[in-house]
Design an enzyme around this catalytic site. Structure first.
Site, PDB file in Angstrom:
ATOM      1  CB  CYS A  77      -0.945  -0.090   1.323  1.00  0.00           C
ATOM      2  SG  CYS A  77      -2.019   1.449   1.530  1.00  0.00           S
ATOM      3  CB  CYS A 106      -3.946   3.549  -4.760  1.00  0.00           C
ATOM      4  SG  CYS A 106      -5.150   2.477  -3.657  1.00  0.00           S
TER       5      CYS A 106
END
Length: 261
Positions: free
Chosen positions: A78, A188
């Site tokens: 992430c 992302c």
């Protein structure tokens, strides 16, 4: 090439595990368990609101759990969590952590218009790591940014194509295309699940102008997977016999089960 059980776990953006592992080409066809074992997380961890301390605390909690399960290497899959927490994790735990980094460098090298677009969460866009990466590699190009509004929710619900997904993607992608960006960084690890929809939207955008689509999408997961493979090779953790994998979800597990069915 395969991995020994419990050698490596992917944390924080649990659903992003699949994309990183695809880049590593180790998605198993069997012997996969999806288990809801981690506590539910607050949506602020994905939206970036009050993003620093909640993510650090959550990263600690998940890391402790994974280490208790036998992990001796952790990929923080992430961008937001990497920016907020990886330095702390490396200081506090005696194992190797590998993080994500937005693919600004290859995007800046590839652009023909001199404009790079970045789709990311609010937490990633305001992180020092992202700002420093842009300063280092995007000095000679213009960078335009947009939050992928609703992208995470689409992916986590398994709704990655169709009219609703296209409309959501169009709202965030169009401003970057309007600005002239021909290199789009996916900042992302959820967003690559929407890559086909993004290509459809940008294709339609340029088709309406009577042009072919010049847009190239950049995602760091394959590079991280290659780095992971190199590190595991160096440390003697690559095995060639079979392996098993368990996915411990912090949210709804049905999407993961569908992806692995």
């Amino acid at each position: 090439m395969s991995i020994t059980p419990l050698t490596i776990f992917i944390i924080i953006a649990i659903i992003a595990v699949i994309y990183v592992l695809k880049g590593f080409k180790i998605i198993p066809q069997s012997e996969t368990r999806v288990v809801e074992r981690l506590g539910r997380y607050d949506r602020t961890l994905q939206s970036g609101i009050n993003y620093l301390f909640p993510i650090i605390d959550r990263a600690r909690e998940i890391s402790r759990f994974l280490i208790s399960e036998g992990a001796d290497m952790i990929v923080v899959a992430c961008n937001t969590a990497t920016a907020a927490a990886i330095a702390t994790l490396r200081e506090e735990f005696p194992i190797r952590f590998i993080g994500m980094e937005p693919a600004i460098k290859p995007a800046a090298k590839a652009t023909k218009t001199g404009i790079v677009g970045v789709l990311a969460t609010a937490g990633t866009l305001k992180a020092t790591k992202y700002i420093d990466t842009c300063a280092k590699w995007a000095e000679n190009v213009k960078v335009v940014e947009h939050i992928g509004q609703g992208f995470v929710e689409l992916v986590e619900s398994g709704n990655v194509d169709g009219p609703d997904a296209e409309a959501t993607v169009r709202r965030s992608l169009t401003p970057l295309l309007d600005a002239g960006a021909d290199s789009i960084v996916l900042g992302c690890t959820h967003y690559p699940f929407l890559i086909d929809t993004m290509r459809k939207v940008s294709g339609s955008y340029f088709a309406a102008k009577g042009k072919s689509d010049p847009t190239v999408y950049f995602d760091p997961a394959p590079a991280v997977a290659r780095h992971l493979a190199d590190v595991m090779e160096e440390e003697g953790k690559i095995k060639r016999e079979g392996f098993s994998m368990s996915l411990h979800a912090s949210g709804e597990i049905s999407v993961l089960e569908n992806m692995f069915s």
